[in-house]
Design a protein around this motif. Sequence first.
Motif, PDB file in Angstrom:
ATOM      1  N   ARG A 130     -12.488   1.884  -5.862  1.00  0.00           N
ATOM      2  CA  ARG A 130     -10.952   0.518  -5.236  1.00  0.00           C
ATOM      3  C   ARG A 130      -9.646   1.522  -4.684  1.00  0.00           C
ATOM      4  O   ARG A 130      -8.688   2.746  -5.280  1.00  0.00           O
ATOM      5  N   ILE A 131      -9.735   1.017  -3.446  1.00  0.00           N
ATOM      6  CA  ILE A 131      -8.415   1.212  -2.527  1.00  0.00           C
ATOM      7  C   ILE A 131      -6.845   1.680  -3.194  1.00  0.00           C
ATOM      8  O   ILE A 131      -6.289   2.602  -3.086  1.00  0.00           O
ATOM      9  N   GLY A 132      -6.810   0.565  -3.769  1.00  0.00           N
ATOM     10  CA  GLY A 132      -5.208   0.197  -3.604  1.00  0.00           C
ATOM     11  C   GLY A 132      -5.078   1.932  -5.450  1.00  0.00           C
ATOM     12  O   GLY A 132      -4.385   1.595  -5.093  1.00  0.00           O
ATOM     13  N   GLU A 133      -6.049   2.243  -5.557  1.00  0.00           N
ATOM     14  CA  GLU A 133      -6.028   3.266  -6.869  1.00  0.00           C
ATOM     15  C   GLU A 133      -6.548   4.913  -6.167  1.00  0.00           C
ATOM     16  O   GLU A 133      -5.909   5.371  -6.802  1.00  0.00           O
ATOM     17  N   GLY A 134      -6.371   4.781  -4.957  1.00  0.00           N
ATOM     18  CA  GLY A 134      -6.704   5.631  -4.436  1.00  0.00           C
ATOM     19  C   GLY A 134      -8.258   6.550  -4.527  1.00  0.00           C
ATOM     20  O   GLY A 134      -8.398   7.922  -4.335  1.00  0.00           O
ATOM     21  N   ASP A 135      -8.991   5.931  -4.921  1.00  0.00           N
ATOM     22  CA  ASP A 135     -10.142   6.707  -5.161  1.00  0.00           C
ATOM     23  C   ASP A 135     -10.809   7.135  -3.587  1.00  0.00           C
ATOM     24  O   ASP A 135     -11.443   8.378  -3.955  1.00  0.00           O
ATOM     25  N   GLN A 136     -10.499   6.946  -2.820  1.00  0.00           N
ATOM     26  CA  GLN A 136     -10.982   6.924  -0.985  1.00  0.00           C
ATOM     27  C   GLN A 136      -9.939   8.415  -0.819  1.00  0.00           C
ATOM     28  O   GLN A 136     -10.452   8.843  -0.254  1.00  0.00           O
ATOM     29  N   PHE A 137      -9.539   8.590  -1.803  1.00  0.00           N
ATOM     30  CA  PHE A 137      -9.234  10.292  -1.403  1.00  0.00           C
ATOM     31  C   PHE A 137      -9.948  11.383  -2.588  1.00  0.00           C
ATOM     32  O   PHE A 137      -8.705  12.538  -3.010  1.00  0.00           O
ATOM     33  N   GLY A 138     -10.525  11.435  -3.766  1.00  0.00           N
ATOM     34  CA  GLY A 138     -11.794  11.788  -3.882  1.00  0.00           C
ATOM     35  C   GLY A 138     -11.870  12.946  -3.164  1.00  0.00           C
ATOM     36  O   GLY A 138     -13.304  12.833  -2.285  1.00  0.00           O
ATOM     37  N   SER A 139     -12.744  14.206  -3.749  1.00  0.00           N
ATOM     38  CA  SER A 139     -12.981  14.790  -2.758  1.00  0.00           C
ATOM     39  C   SER A 139     -14.633  14.570  -2.381  1.00  0.00           C
ATOM     40  O   SER A 139     -15.097  15.238  -1.228  1.00  0.00           O
ATOM     41  N   GLY A 140     -15.032  13.963  -3.780  1.00  0.00           N
ATOM     42  CA  GLY A 140     -16.030  13.457  -3.329  1.00  0.00           C
ATOM     43  C   GLY A 140     -16.734  12.433  -1.878  1.00  0.00           C
ATOM     44  O   GLY A 140     -17.201  12.207  -0.805  1.00  0.00           O
ATOM     45  N   PHE A 141     -15.351  11.733  -1.743  1.00  0.00           N
ATOM     46  CA  PHE A 141     -15.565  10.867  -1.254  1.00  0.00           C
ATOM     47  C   PHE A 141     -14.728  11.245   0.227  1.00  0.00           C
ATOM     48  O   PHE A 141     -15.917  10.768   1.562  1.00  0.00           O
ATOM     49  N   VAL A 142     -14.557  11.924   0.100  1.00  0.00           N
ATOM     50  CA  VAL A 142     -13.930  12.906   1.739  1.00  0.00           C
ATOM     51  C   VAL A 142     -14.815  13.796   2.148  1.00  0.00           C
ATOM     52  O   VAL A 142     -14.806  13.369   3.386  1.00  0.00           O
ATOM     53  N   GLU A 143     -15.687  14.050   1.733  1.00  0.00           N
ATOM     54  CA  GLU A 143     -16.593  14.315   1.930  1.00  0.00           C
ATOM     55  C   GLU A 143     -17.504  13.979   2.182  1.00  0.00           C
ATOM     56  O   GLU A 143     -18.157  13.831   4.328  1.00  0.00           O
ATOM     57  N   ILE A 144     -17.799  12.736   2.405  1.00  0.00           N
ATOM     58  CA  ILE A 144     -18.694  12.167   3.977  1.00  0.00           C
ATOM     59  C   ILE A 144     -17.916  11.003   4.510  1.00  0.00           C
ATOM     60  O   ILE A 144     -18.351  10.787   5.411  1.00  0.00           O
ATOM     61  N   ASN A 145     -16.230  10.920   4.386  1.00  0.00           N
ATOM     62  CA  ASN A 145     -15.731  10.131   5.114  1.00  0.00           C
ATOM     63  C   ASN A 145     -14.942  11.211   4.976  1.00  0.00           C
ATOM     64  O   ASN A 145     -13.306  11.088   4.526  1.00  0.00           O
TER      65      ASN A 145
ATOM     66  N   PHE B 149       1.057  -1.212   0.284  1.00  0.00           N
ATOM     67  CA  PHE B 149      -0.489  -0.056   1.062  1.00  0.00           C
ATOM     68  C   PHE B 149       0.840   1.149  -1.067  1.00  0.00           C
ATOM     69  O   PHE B 149       0.240   2.454   0.514  1.00  0.00           O
ATOM     70  N   ALA B 150       2.166   1.146  -0.248  1.00  0.00           N
ATOM     71  CA  ALA B 150       2.708   2.355  -0.137  1.00  0.00           C
ATOM     72  C   ALA B 150       2.874   3.651  -1.052  1.00  0.00           C
ATOM     73  O   ALA B 150       2.576   4.635  -1.061  1.00  0.00           O
ATOM     74  N   SER B 151       1.621   3.282  -2.514  1.00  0.00           N
ATOM     75  CA  SER B 151       0.912   4.619  -3.317  1.00  0.00           C
ATOM     76  C   SER B 151      -0.021   5.104  -2.703  1.00  0.00           C
ATOM     77  O   SER B 151      -0.258   6.506  -3.370  1.00  0.00           O
ATOM     78  N   ILE B 152      -0.355   4.861  -1.127  1.00  0.00           N
ATOM     79  CA  ILE B 152      -1.447   5.188  -0.831  1.00  0.00           C
ATOM     80  C   ILE B 152      -1.480   6.109   0.509  1.00  0.00           C
ATOM     81  O   ILE B 152      -2.493   6.393   0.877  1.00  0.00           O
ATOM     82  N   ASN B 153      -0.178   6.053   1.525  1.00  0.00           N
ATOM     83  CA  ASN B 153       0.147   5.779   2.009  1.00  0.00           C
ATOM     84  C   ASN B 153       0.215   7.130   2.244  1.00  0.00           C
ATOM     85  O   ASN B 153       1.525   7.746   1.437  1.00  0.00           O
ATOM     86  N   ARG B 154      -0.099   8.010   2.758  1.00  0.00           N
ATOM     87  CA  ARG B 154       0.529   9.300   2.947  1.00  0.00           C
ATOM     88  C   ARG B 154       0.244   9.855   4.606  1.00  0.00           C
ATOM     89  O   ARG B 154      -0.056   9.717   5.608  1.00  0.00           O
ATOM     90  N   PRO B 155       1.069  11.525   5.041  1.00  0.00           N
ATOM     91  CA  PRO B 155       0.687  11.364   6.654  1.00  0.00           C
ATOM     92  C   PRO B 155       0.212  12.624   6.649  1.00  0.00           C
ATOM     93  O   PRO B 155       0.110  13.087   7.310  1.00  0.00           O
ATOM     94  N   ILE B 156      -0.544  13.089   5.592  1.00  0.00           N
ATOM     95  CA  ILE B 156      -1.784  13.583   5.496  1.00  0.00           C
ATOM     96  C   ILE B 156      -3.531  13.341   5.317  1.00  0.00           C
ATOM     97  O   ILE B 156      -3.199  12.504   4.346  1.00  0.00           O
ATOM     98  N   ALA B 157      -4.538  14.232   5.383  1.00  0.00           N
ATOM     99  CA  ALA B 157      -5.452  13.574   4.941  1.00  0.00           C
ATOM    100  C   ALA B 157      -5.967  14.794   3.931  1.00  0.00           C
ATOM    101  O   ALA B 157      -5.028  16.080   3.767  1.00  0.00           O
ATOM    102  N   GLY B 158      -7.142  13.981   3.733  1.00  0.00           N
ATOM    103  CA  GLY B 158      -8.001  15.706   2.470  1.00  0.00           C
ATOM    104  C   GLY B 158      -7.649  14.466   1.659  1.00  0.00           C
ATOM    105  O   GLY B 158      -6.781  13.659   0.610  1.00  0.00           O
ATOM    106  N   PRO B 159      -8.522  15.661   0.332  1.00  0.00           N
ATOM    107  CA  PRO B 159      -8.739  14.900  -0.402  1.00  0.00           C
ATOM    108  C   PRO B 159      -7.350  15.256  -1.410  1.00  0.00           C
ATOM    109  O   PRO B 159      -6.226  16.288  -0.820  1.00  0.00           O
ATOM    110  N   THR B 160      -6.764  14.645  -2.967  1.00  0.00           N
ATOM    111  CA  THR B 160      -6.290  14.605  -3.158  1.00  0.00           C
ATOM    112  C   THR B 160      -6.591  14.946  -5.210  1.00  0.00           C
ATOM    113  O   THR B 160      -5.024  15.229  -6.072  1.00  0.00           O
TER     114      THR B 160
END
Length: 291
Positions: free
Chosen positions: A82-97, A23-34
Amino acid sequence: MSQENGYVPPKVWTWEKASGGTFASINRPIAGPTHDQALPVGKHPFQLYSMGTPNGVKVTVMLEELLALGYQDAEYDAWLIRIGEGDQFGSGFVEINPNSKIPALVDHGPTKPIRVFESGAILLYLAERFGEFLPGGLAQRTETLNWLFWQMGSAPFLGGGFGHFYAYAPEKIEYAIDRYAMEAKRLLDVLDRRLAETPYLAGDDYTIADIANWAWYGQLALGRQYDAGEFLQVQEYANVQRWAKAIDARPAVRRGRMVNRTIGDPAMQLHERHDASDFEARTEDKRERVE
């Protein structure tokens, strides 16, 4: 350990390189959308944005159990994140979680849509919304919540601890694997001792505590997690085995495991679920082949 591998932690940690591993490609020390990415919205009351990981399976099993009881208002659209592709960092998803973790749910039934994030919170929300799988008496309700929150608290030791270092880390570290294997087996023993006393975790009835724990520990006991069944000798936990197999046989659980699933037999995967008819093409004999 630091003396053996030559690593000495700096006074101040900085993010200078990828951590390595699955999961190296999606690990980061900050929150918020990418990136900007609106989420789709279907026609049903509940919109689920998730993936068929253990935490995702909790929610799809719960929704399928509610549908099996006849609650048509529990129909849902499941959209694959698709968490391996970073969909969870999209602005719409971050607005929900804002924590960028699956699953996330939006209930469009109320006048103003309600967002729900964290799998335990979603199970509790749905249980209270429909009055199912959560006993009403104070003692039984409390026991159910004891085991629900036990699972929420223990999951990082199993997933982020044992699972990460045993299956996903870029190198095998004996200390880390030993540390978390010991904890994983201790947690299985906690469950085994409880299930020696009662059919289900909260007592005689199947509840959200069982749904939450089965998604992690039940599937671990059935050999579906991290390919670690032999390593952890999961067959030794006879009471967990009995419980895990009983829940696994429930039709709603079998359906719930299919939703947002991206691995295994293609016939057992359902990347987007829109209504009950989506399952009709999956014949009963194919369901029996779920690993």
